[in-house]
Design a protein around this motif. Structure first.
Motif, PDB file in Angstrom:
ATOM      1  N   GLN A 125       0.828  -1.203   0.000  1.00  0.00           N
ATOM      2  CA  GLN A 125       0.000   0.000   0.000  1.00  0.00           C
ATOM      3  C   GLN A 125       0.867   1.260   0.000  1.00  0.00           C
ATOM      4  OE1 GLN A 125      -3.249   0.046  -0.516  1.00  0.00           O
ATOM      5  NE2 GLN A 125      -3.148  -2.208  -0.651  1.00  0.00           N
ATOM      6  N   MET A 126       2.009   1.207   0.661  1.00  0.00           N
ATOM      7  CA  MET A 126       2.933   2.341   0.666  1.00  0.00           C
ATOM      8  C   MET A 126       3.449   2.607  -0.748  1.00  0.00           C
ATOM      9  SD  MET A 126       6.499   2.670   2.803  1.00  0.00           S
ATOM     10  CE  MET A 126       7.280   1.359   1.852  1.00  0.00           C
ATOM     11  N   VAL A 127       3.821   1.545  -1.458  1.00  0.00           N
ATOM     12  CA  VAL A 127       4.310   1.691  -2.826  1.00  0.00           C
ATOM     13  C   VAL A 127       3.217   2.258  -3.735  1.00  0.00           C
ATOM     14  CG1 VAL A 127       5.193   0.466  -4.845  1.00  0.00           C
ATOM     15  CG2 VAL A 127       6.028  -0.140  -2.568  1.00  0.00           C
ATOM     16  N   LEU A 128       2.025   1.702  -3.639  1.00  0.00           N
ATOM     17  CA  LEU A 128       0.922   2.160  -4.473  1.00  0.00           C
ATOM     18  C   LEU A 128       0.604   3.641  -4.236  1.00  0.00           C
ATOM     19  CD1 LEU A 128      -1.486  -0.916  -4.196  1.00  0.00           C
ATOM     20  CD2 LEU A 128      -0.178  -0.207  -6.228  1.00  0.00           C
ATOM     21  N   ALA A 129       0.692   4.070  -2.993  1.00  0.00           N
ATOM     22  CA  ALA A 129       0.322   5.442  -2.643  1.00  0.00           C
ATOM     23  C   ALA A 129       1.376   6.464  -3.029  1.00  0.00           C
ATOM     24  CB  ALA A 129       0.050   5.529  -1.141  1.00  0.00           C
ATOM     25  N   THR A 130       2.623   6.042  -3.190  1.00  0.00           N
ATOM     26  CA  THR A 130       3.710   7.014  -3.367  1.00  0.00           C
ATOM     27  C   THR A 130       4.477   6.895  -4.678  1.00  0.00           C
ATOM     28  OG1 THR A 130       5.287   5.549  -2.228  1.00  0.00           O
ATOM     29  CG2 THR A 130       4.099   7.145  -0.868  1.00  0.00           C
ATOM     30  N   ARG A 131       4.249   5.847  -5.443  1.00  0.00           N
ATOM     31  CA  ARG A 131       5.136   5.587  -6.580  1.00  0.00           C
ATOM     32  C   ARG A 131       5.044   6.640  -7.680  1.00  0.00           C
ATOM     33  NH1 ARG A 131       2.429  -0.029  -8.892  1.00  0.00           N
ATOM     34  NH2 ARG A 131       0.371   0.797  -9.461  1.00  0.00           N
ATOM     35  N   ASP A 132       3.942   7.400  -7.741  1.00  0.00           N
ATOM     36  CA  ASP A 132       3.820   8.436  -8.765  1.00  0.00           C
ATOM     37  C   ASP A 132       4.188   9.830  -8.246  1.00  0.00           C
ATOM     38  OD1 ASP A 132       2.919   6.605 -10.687  1.00  0.00           O
ATOM     39  OD2 ASP A 132       0.857   6.751  -9.961  1.00  0.00           O
ATOM     40  N   ILE A 133       4.669   9.894  -6.994  1.00  0.00           N
ATOM     41  CA  ILE A 133       5.062  11.182  -6.419  1.00  0.00           C
ATOM     42  C   ILE A 133       6.546  11.430  -6.695  1.00  0.00           C
ATOM     43  CG2 ILE A 133       5.248  12.549  -4.315  1.00  0.00           C
ATOM     44  CD1 ILE A 133       3.081  10.809  -3.081  1.00  0.00           C
ATOM     45  N   LYS A 134       6.860  12.621  -7.136  1.00  0.00           N
ATOM     46  CA  LYS A 134       8.261  12.989  -7.316  1.00  0.00           C
ATOM     47  C   LYS A 134       8.798  13.491  -5.984  1.00  0.00           C
ATOM     48  CE  LYS A 134      11.444  15.886  -9.939  1.00  0.00           C
ATOM     49  NZ  LYS A 134      11.587  16.935 -10.971  1.00  0.00           N
ATOM     50  N   PRO A 135       9.803  12.824  -5.433  1.00  0.00           N
ATOM     51  CA  PRO A 135      10.323  13.265  -4.126  1.00  0.00           C
ATOM     52  C   PRO A 135      11.074  14.584  -4.234  1.00  0.00           C
ATOM     53  CG  PRO A 135      11.704  11.537  -5.022  1.00  0.00           C
ATOM     54  CD  PRO A 135      10.530  11.656  -5.964  1.00  0.00           C
ATOM     55  N   LEU A 136      11.223  15.250  -3.111  1.00  0.00           N
ATOM     56  CA  LEU A 136      12.003  16.483  -3.074  1.00  0.00           C
ATOM     57  C   LEU A 136      13.453  16.194  -3.437  1.00  0.00           C
ATOM     58  CD1 LEU A 136      10.718  18.166   0.227  1.00  0.00           C
ATOM     59  CD2 LEU A 136       9.831  18.408  -2.101  1.00  0.00           C
ATOM     60  N   GLU A 137      14.081  17.163  -4.067  1.00  0.00           N
ATOM     61  CA  GLU A 137      15.488  17.001  -4.418  1.00  0.00           C
ATOM     62  C   GLU A 137      16.348  16.933  -3.161  1.00  0.00           C
ATOM     63  OE1 GLU A 137      16.817  16.515  -7.423  1.00  0.00           O
ATOM     64  OE2 GLU A 137      14.762  16.504  -8.215  1.00  0.00           O
ATOM     65  N   VAL A 138      17.402  16.136  -3.238  1.00  0.00           N
ATOM     66  CA  VAL A 138      18.360  16.084  -2.133  1.00  0.00           C
ATOM     67  C   VAL A 138      19.100  17.417  -2.104  1.00  0.00           C
ATOM     68  CG1 VAL A 138      20.407  14.933  -1.201  1.00  0.00           C
ATOM     69  CG2 VAL A 138      18.607  13.592  -2.326  1.00  0.00           C
ATOM     70  N   MET A 139      19.103  18.047  -0.946  1.00  0.00           N
ATOM     71  CA  MET A 139      19.689  19.380  -0.816  1.00  0.00           C
ATOM     72  C   MET A 139      21.089  19.300  -0.211  1.00  0.00           C
ATOM     73  SD  MET A 139      17.343  21.623  -1.791  1.00  0.00           S
ATOM     74  CE  MET A 139      17.760  23.147  -0.944  1.00  0.00           C
ATOM     75  N   GLU A 140      22.047  19.982  -0.832  1.00  0.00           N
ATOM     76  CA  GLU A 140      23.347  20.132  -0.178  1.00  0.00           C
ATOM     77  C   GLU A 140      23.332  21.472   0.539  1.00  0.00           C
ATOM     78  OE1 GLU A 140      28.157  20.024  -0.908  1.00  0.00           O
ATOM     79  OE2 GLU A 140      26.804  19.460  -2.520  1.00  0.00           O
ATOM     80  N   HIS A 141      23.326  21.416   1.855  1.00  0.00           N
ATOM     81  CA  HIS A 141      23.214  22.622   2.660  1.00  0.00           C
ATOM     82  C   HIS A 141      24.585  23.284   2.768  1.00  0.00           C
ATOM     83  CE1 HIS A 141      19.903  19.933   3.797  1.00  0.00           C
ATOM     84  NE2 HIS A 141      19.205  21.040   3.886  1.00  0.00           N
ATOM     85  N   ASN A 142      24.647  24.504   2.338  1.00  0.00           N
ATOM     86  CA  ASN A 142      25.930  25.198   2.257  1.00  0.00           C
ATOM     87  C   ASN A 142      26.284  25.865   3.575  1.00  0.00           C
ATOM     88  OD1 ASN A 142      28.254  26.043   0.929  1.00  0.00           O
ATOM     89  ND2 ASN A 142      27.335  28.011   0.358  1.00  0.00           N
ATOM     90  N   THR A 143      26.313  25.067   4.634  1.00  0.00           N
ATOM     91  CA  THR A 143      26.651  25.580   5.962  1.00  0.00           C
ATOM     92  C   THR A 143      27.718  24.704   6.593  1.00  0.00           C
ATOM     93  OG1 THR A 143      24.796  24.311   6.894  1.00  0.00           O
ATOM     94  CG2 THR A 143      24.397  26.623   6.407  1.00  0.00           C
ATOM     95  N   GLY A 144      28.654  25.347   7.271  1.00  0.00           N
ATOM     96  CA  GLY A 144      29.691  24.626   7.989  1.00  0.00           C
ATOM     97  C   GLY A 144      29.210  24.264   9.378  1.00  0.00           C
ATOM     98  N   ARG A 145      29.173  22.968   9.680  1.00  0.00           N
ATOM     99  CA  ARG A 145      28.682  22.521  10.974  1.00  0.00           C
ATOM    100  C   ARG A 145      29.649  21.524  11.594  1.00  0.00           C
ATOM    101  NH1 ARG A 145      23.654  21.253   8.195  1.00  0.00           N
ATOM    102  NH2 ARG A 145      23.923  19.076   8.812  1.00  0.00           N
TER     103      ARG A 145
END
Length: 817
Positions: free
Chosen positions: A288-308
């Motif tokens: 059910q998880m696959v069926l509900a989400t497989r057509d959704i485009k996920p958010l892009e992976v973000m490279e956070h430009n902060t020094g931590r």
């Protein structure tokens, strides 16, 4: 398709639960799940096949609890090699057999790596390198038998997570995924937040980071935005199917497949890219998880430009305000510290660490470089001990690459690394270490030609370092440049050159800058006056960090004023608090000088900090040696029982209350308990011998469960609160616990379980104890338990935390007043 490429294209689906599914198939209470790879091969294959046929891209082999401590091949027991080999073969066969409309084109077999079930030093007794070796044994076998990814999951401790990652990286280049257990306050057992864990895992270079177990999808959903805000890599979302309940003699979970899938949709929208399930999830949940989400485009992976950088509980982010790096743990020009390092006087060193934290340092520099000591060993010991008593991140400061690697390896967090420079041999030695272990690297603007006189010359070295770092895969956000403050006493233009270099590096490279500020005033009288003004000028130029003495009054005045005048001090709170503290210290100093007939000047870290360095303070800060020494001093004028009742217990209680309110975390709690133990030891030695002991409490991890972290924490605390603890260990059969109850006439038993498959053994143990005497109290705890679950198995008390157990024990024996 290459798995890393697959992760870039969209959502990746993991499988669901193993343990709770095996319970449905009839696994016996206390039976080890990994043995089923051999004894119930077809059941394990069928389970993996059902997940592939539900739409999972990745199914992890049944190796979660596989390690050589459990499977040693002795006395007729299965060996680790045969367990892992059988598990991988089952998973491979499951993929081969999978068919149907939900089967994915790209399917992968992974290796599941769980906790070793022990706390690492300084909180426990497991050496870091021993943990790495244990993980290596298991992971190397998984890779040998075909693992295509490593899933390190259900981790409660950032340091153990790091040990597992290092083990995997030193064996294989397959993708590594790390998932931690968070509670409802969004913290791991040892106090790490999602931002802490993403900071550490970004640095270690894993392929994805996230959360699993402990929480249902509703509560875990709250954590996803925090993970996404900190991760430069894909985010994992693998919740339980709600919380466990008892339905007759069956364990059930309260979130069905459709509801589970609805939360998965929200998780993707919040930033999750790898989805799966933990306890209680079934193939239908995954489908059910696959069926509900497989057509959704996920958010892009973000490279956070902060020094931590991070310790195990605290993140320090550069660029928002100037960061103060305490310089006091460096033997240069410090006679007392040199003597402490030579003699192994850790108490003095820890005092410097605590006092700098109290004085306002954000980070602590740690340099133990003396030619006559073993720098590698002393640096590692010092770092471990300091991390036991303060949550501040550390700057590891050594010119020895061997010592640096050892310290970086064992550091619990992502450290500052001091330092690299533009010399080729230095870059070749340091860059690989930062790439492997993670780090925020201090880069000095000097090279084979020395230190350039001009700002432009220093900029060119910085530019070269940025380019060479990129060749090693180190981003400029993990570099902070020190353009080197030089003495104006020998060059009147030195300060201007340094300040101009800061501007150039920040404007042209977009990099952070730090300074050892006090060098500018070398050779001049009243050095603090000119140093503080230079510090202010540097901050106006954009200085991001300063290595400085937090006890230097003029420097702290300059800093507090700068923060307030630049809008970095909300409601002027920091300035007001500092001004109030100065007024108190001035009054104390004036009184002292009046008595002595002279001017009052703070001459040491301790006096400058204004802290009460008594027994209570030592216990609250977890300083065992100092607690013992303070106790000895008190015994000269104070009764032993008065010390216990007026100093030790109140301090321990204050820490306990902080832990319950989530203002103090497990490491501080355990270190404070150790300090209290040290104080108790001194007091006990001064008292007449007596046969009297506290009330007896049995503690045990139930049959089939080798995870004794939680149990050991409770044992330590109960002992420090005066109870006589009968610790029966882990994997303890009900009959053995009952036998101890009878022989020792015990009225309170504490039981612990981590795995869902061992909860039936807990229920059976309670049944036998109450069958013998229904008035005997049984307290239960563990990651898989809830109040409702505890009620269903007829426990007398559900303890969500270690302190809950202590409070209940006090109540049972009438000690709560």
């Amino acid at each position: 398709m290459d798995l890393r490429e697959k992760l870039k294209q969209g959502i990746f689906y993991f499988d669901g639960a193993t343990g709770s599914q095996l319970q449905k198939k009839g696994i016996k209470p206390g039976e080890l799940p990994e043995i089923w790879n051999i004894t119930h091969r077809e059941d394990i294959i069928a389970l993996g096949q059902s997940y592939f046929e539900a739409g999972a891209n990745g199914v992890a082999a049944n190796t979660f609890g596989a390690n050589s401590m459990k499977y040693d091949g002795k006395d007729g027991r299965y060996g680790l090699r045969e367990i892992v080999k059988a598990a991988m073969e089952c998973a491979m066969e499951a993929r081969k057999r999978a068919s149907g409309e939900m089967v994915q084109k790209d399917m992968y077999v992974g290796m599941d790596v769980g906790s070793l079930g022990k706390l690492l030093k300084p909180l426990g007794d497991l050496e870091f390198e021993t943990a790495v070796s244990l993980f290596k044994e298991t992971i190397s076998l998984g890779v040998e038998f075909g693992a295509e990814y490593i899933l390190i999951e259900t981790m409660n401790d950032s340091l153990e997570s790091k040990a597992a990652v290092i083990a995997a990286k030193e064996i294989t280049d397959v993708p590594i995924f790390v998932s931690n257990v968070y509670d409802e306050t969004h913290k791991t057992m040892t106090g790490s937040s999602p931002m802490v864990m993403t900071t550490i895992m970004n640095g270690l270079g894993v392929d994805a980071v996230g959360a699993n177990c402990s929480l249902g999808p509703d509560k875990m959903l709250e954590i996803v935005p925090e993970l996404y805000a900190g991760a430069d890599i894909p985010v994992i979302f693998m919740p339980n199917a709600g919380m466990p309940k008892m339905d007759g003699d069956r364990v059930v979970y309260d979130v069905g497949p459709e509801e589970f899938a609805s939360y998965a949709v929200k998780a993707v929208e919040a930033g999750a890219r790898l989805l799966g399930g933990c306890c209680g999830t079934t193939p239908e949940h995954i489908k059910q998880m696959v069926l509900a989400t497989r057509d959704i485009k996920p958010l892009e992976v973000m490279e956070h430009n902060t020094g931590r950088i991070a310790s195990y509980t605290t993140v320090v982010e550069f660029g928002k305000k100037p960061i103060l790096i305490g310089e006091r743990i460096n033997p240069t020009g410090k006679k007392k510290l040199k003597e402490a390092l030579r003699s192994g006087d850790m108490s003095y060193i820890l005092g410097e660490a605590v006092n700098q934290e109290e004085a306002g340092a954000d980070v602590l520099d740690v340099n133990v470089g003396l030619p006559e000591i073993d720098e590698k060993a002393v640096l590692c010991d010092t770092v471990r001990e300091i991390q036991g008593i303060t949550a501040l991140p550390l700057q590891l400061d050594t010119s020895d690459p061997v010592a640096m690697e050892a310290a970086l390896r064992a550091y619990n967090g992502k450290a500052m690394v001091n330092s690299v420079n533009g010399k080729e041999e230095v870059m070749e030695a340091i860059f690989p270490l930062v790439k492997k272990y993670g780090g925020f690297l201090v880069a000095l603007t000097l090279d084979e030609g020395g230190i350039p006189e001009t700002a432009e010359g220093r900029f060119k070295i910085a530019e070269k370092i940025v380019k060479r770092a990129a060749e090693y895969g180190i981003s400029r956000k993990d570099l902070i440049f020190d353009p080197l403050a030089m003495a104006v006493s020998s060059d009147s233009k030195a300060a201007r050159g340094t300040l101009d270099a800061i501007k150039l590096i920040k404007e042209r490279l977009g990099c952070y800058c730090s300074l050892g500020v006090s060098n500018v005033s070398f050779g001049l009288p009243k050095r603090e006056i000119i140093t503080s003004v230079f510090f202010t000028m540097a901050m106006e130029c954009g200085l991001d960090g300063a290595i400085m003495n937090p006890f230097a009054t003029e420097m702290m005045k300059a800093y507090k004023c700068f923060m307030t005048l630049n809008g970095l001090d909300d409601n002027c709170i920091g300035y007001i608090e500092y001004a109030d503290k100065m007024e108190v210290n001035t009054l104390q100093t004036s009184q002292g000088s009046a008595q002595k007939g002279g001017a009052g000047v703070a001459t040491s870290a301790n006096s400058a900090s204004g802290n009460d360095q008594g027994l209570g303070f030592a216990i609250k800060k977890g300083m065992s040696d100092a607690a013992a020494e303070e106790t000895k001093k008190l015994l000269a004028d104070k009764d032993a029982m008065a010390i216990i009742n007026e100093d030790i217990i109140p301090a321990l209680n204050e820490v306990g209350v902080g832990f319950e309110k989530k203002t103090i975390y497990l490491p501080q709690l355990l270190m404070s308990a150790e300090a209290a133990k040290a104080a108790f030891g001194v007091v006990s030695a001064s008292m007449p011998e007596t046969s009297a002991k506290g009330p007896k409490v049995i503690m045990a991890t139930v049959k089939g469960d080798i995870h004794d972290i939680g149990k050991n924490i409770v044992v330590a605390l109960l002992k420090n609160y005066g109870f006589e603890v009968l610790d029966l260990g882990k994997d303890v059969p009900p009959e053995k616990i009952l036998d101890c109850v009878r022989k020792e006439n015990v009225r309170l038993v504490g039981l612990s379980a981590l795995m869902t498959t061992t909860v039936p053994a807990m229920e059976e143990t309670i049944k036998q104890i109450h069958g013998f005497d229904p008035d005997i109290k049984v307290c239960v705890g563990g990651a898989v338990l809830t109040q409702e679950y505890a009620d269903m198995i007829h426990a007398d008390k559900y303890a969500a935390t270690a302190m809950d157990t202590v409070r209940y024990a006090q109540k049972v024996f009438g000690m709560d007043q």
